[in-house]
Scaffold this active site. Structure first.
Site, PDB file in Angstrom:
ATOM      1  N   PRO A  87     -73.031  54.854  -0.595  1.00 12.00           N
ATOM      2  CA  PRO A  87     -71.945  53.952   0.287  1.00 12.00           C
ATOM      3  C   PRO A  87     -70.832  53.489  -0.669  1.00 12.00           C
ATOM      4  O   PRO A  87     -70.049  52.913  -0.030  1.00 12.00           O
ATOM      5  CB  PRO A  87     -72.780  52.701   0.849  1.00 12.00           C
ATOM      6  CG  PRO A  87     -74.212  52.793  -0.009  1.00 12.00           C
ATOM      7  CD  PRO A  87     -74.266  54.317  -0.717  1.00 12.00           C
ATOM      8  N   GLU A 114     -82.650  51.079  -4.556  1.00 16.62           N
ATOM      9  CA  GLU A 114     -81.827  50.165  -4.522  1.00 16.62           C
ATOM     10  C   GLU A 114     -80.468  50.713  -5.080  1.00 16.62           C
ATOM     11  O   GLU A 114     -79.482  50.344  -4.822  1.00 16.62           O
ATOM     12  CB  GLU A 114     -82.328  49.066  -5.328  1.00 16.62           C
ATOM     13  CG  GLU A 114     -83.313  48.332  -4.669  1.00 16.62           C
ATOM     14  CD  GLU A 114     -83.028  47.765  -3.246  1.00 16.62           C
ATOM     15  OE1 GLU A 114     -82.000  47.091  -3.179  1.00 16.62           O
ATOM     16  OE2 GLU A 114     -83.802  48.266  -2.357  1.00 16.62           O
ATOM     17  N   ARG A 151     -69.345  74.676   8.252  1.00 13.86           N
ATOM     18  CA  ARG A 151     -68.646  75.326   9.389  1.00 13.86           C
ATOM     19  C   ARG A 151     -67.105  75.565   9.264  1.00 13.86           C
ATOM     20  O   ARG A 151     -66.748  76.246  10.136  1.00 13.86           O
ATOM     21  CB  ARG A 151     -68.762  74.457  10.592  1.00 13.86           C
ATOM     22  CG  ARG A 151     -68.147  72.902  10.408  1.00 13.86           C
ATOM     23  CD  ARG A 151     -68.584  72.059  11.361  1.00 13.86           C
ATOM     24  NE  ARG A 151     -67.572  72.363  12.776  1.00 13.86           N
ATOM     25  CZ  ARG A 151     -66.402  72.318  12.813  1.00 13.86           C
ATOM     26  NH1 ARG A 151     -65.665  72.024  12.041  1.00 13.86           N
ATOM     27  NH2 ARG A 151     -66.119  72.698  14.187  1.00 13.86           N
ATOM     28  N   ASP A 166     -60.102  71.989  15.875  1.00 10.57           N
ATOM     29  CA  ASP A 166     -60.933  70.836  16.174  1.00 10.57           C
ATOM     30  C   ASP A 166     -60.155  69.278  16.011  1.00 10.57           C
ATOM     31  O   ASP A 166     -59.125  69.324  15.550  1.00 10.57           O
ATOM     32  CB  ASP A 166     -61.642  70.507  14.591  1.00 10.57           C
ATOM     33  CG  ASP A 166     -62.954  71.372  14.646  1.00 10.57           C
ATOM     34  OD1 ASP A 166     -63.427  71.895  15.491  1.00 10.57           O
ATOM     35  OD2 ASP A 166     -63.188  71.675  13.513  1.00 10.57           O
TER      36      ASP A 166
HETATM   37  N1  ADE Z   1     -76.522  56.606   0.925  1.00 12.14           N
HETATM   38  C1  ADE Z   1     -76.820  55.557   1.585  1.00 12.14           C
HETATM   39  N2  ADE Z   1     -75.894  55.190   2.319  1.00 12.14           N
HETATM   40  C2  ADE Z   1     -74.931  56.005   2.096  1.00 12.14           C
HETATM   41  C3  ADE Z   1     -73.628  56.288   3.007  1.00 12.14           C
HETATM   42  N3  ADE Z   1     -73.036  55.515   3.565  1.00 12.14           N
HETATM   43  N4  ADE Z   1     -72.908  57.256   2.518  1.00 12.14           N
HETATM   44  C4  ADE Z   1     -73.404  58.179   1.530  1.00 12.14           C
HETATM   45  N5  ADE Z   1     -74.576  58.143   1.013  1.00 12.14           N
HETATM   46  C5  ADE Z   1     -75.246  56.971   1.208  1.00 12.14           C
END
Ligand code: ADE
Length: 230
Positions: A87, A114, A151, A166
């Site tokens: 993230p 974590e 794709r 798209d």
């Molecule tokens: N791992 C956990 N959350 C994630 C996300 N939002 N994007 C990529 N990998 C992740």
């Protein structure tokens, strides 16, 4: 194209590759996808892949050695683009999918726990997030990335034009689509689509795409306006 996915949960990934377009793409050899369980590369007695963080704190941290061993076991890994799912990465979008689809070889690491031992980052070229929310692991995120890349490989979609039309491919959302019946519960298909005037239909679709983008995604609309000026 070759894609290697490093994960602790191969069974989360494999079934998704055996259906629909992903199946087609692998079955007909457009892409070779290899899924590796990197636990097998742990040098610890109990094949552990995580440990408690130095300095204390909650949760477990993914250890560096199983990941690097797994990475190095992949043929030609030196030349592959190595992606870490997190993230904390750059936010994924269609433009990035298009860029990634031009790579010959991609390796993707799905994290769990974590976090990563910070040193893992040194072995990867790019960190990708699929959005501002936290998943329990990188598998679903990796699948989203792989699907969006696969794709775009020429020949994977039976109709190549559809990838170009798209939503997002020209910074516009897709125009409204209709199929039979002509009227459903009093809701009719717009007359223009039944007119047979191909130029008029194309014009209507384009205008609808612009209108829809302006209302739903002002950020994309602005990008579209800027692209037009170039
Ligand atoms: N791992 C956990 N959350 C994630 C996300 N939002 N994007 C990529 N990998 C992740």
């Amino acid at each position: 194209m070759r894609i290697d996915i490093l994960t602790l949960f191969p069974d989360m990934i494999k079934p998704a590759l055996s259906h629909s377009m992903m199946w087609r793409a692998t079955h007909y050899g457009f892409v070779n996808i290899h899924v590796h369980d990197f636990r097998a590369f742990s040098e610890s007695k109990h094949k552990s892949v995580d440990d408690s963080p130095y300095g204390g704190g909650a949760g477990m941290v993914l250890r560096v050695e199983p990941v690097v061993n797994a990475l190095r076991s992949i043929e030609n890994h030196e030349h592959a683009l190595k992606i870490l799912m997190t993230p904390q990465g750059i936010t994924y979008n269609q433009t990035r999918a298009e860029t990634l689809s031009k790579n010959e070889h991609i390796i993707i690491l799905c994290g769990h726990y974590e976090g990563y031992d910070e040193r893992i980052r040194d072995y990867f070229d790019v960190e990708i997030s699929i959005g501002d929310y936290v998943l329990t692991g990188g598998e679903i995120a990796a699948l989203a990335v792989v699907d969006s890349i696969v794709r775009l490989i020429p020949g994977v979609l039976s109709n190549d034009a559809s990838a170009q039309e798209d939503s997002f491919s020209n910074a516009l959302l897709e125009y409204p689509q209709y199929t039979r019946p002509r009227v459903y519960e009093g809701k009719s298909v717009p007359d223009i689509l039944l007119s047979g005037h191909h130029e008029e239909i194309a014009k209507w679709r384009f205008e609808e795409a612009v209108r829809r983008t302006k209302i739903r995604r002002p950020d994309l609309y602005q990008q579209y306006q800027e692209n037009k000026k170039k």
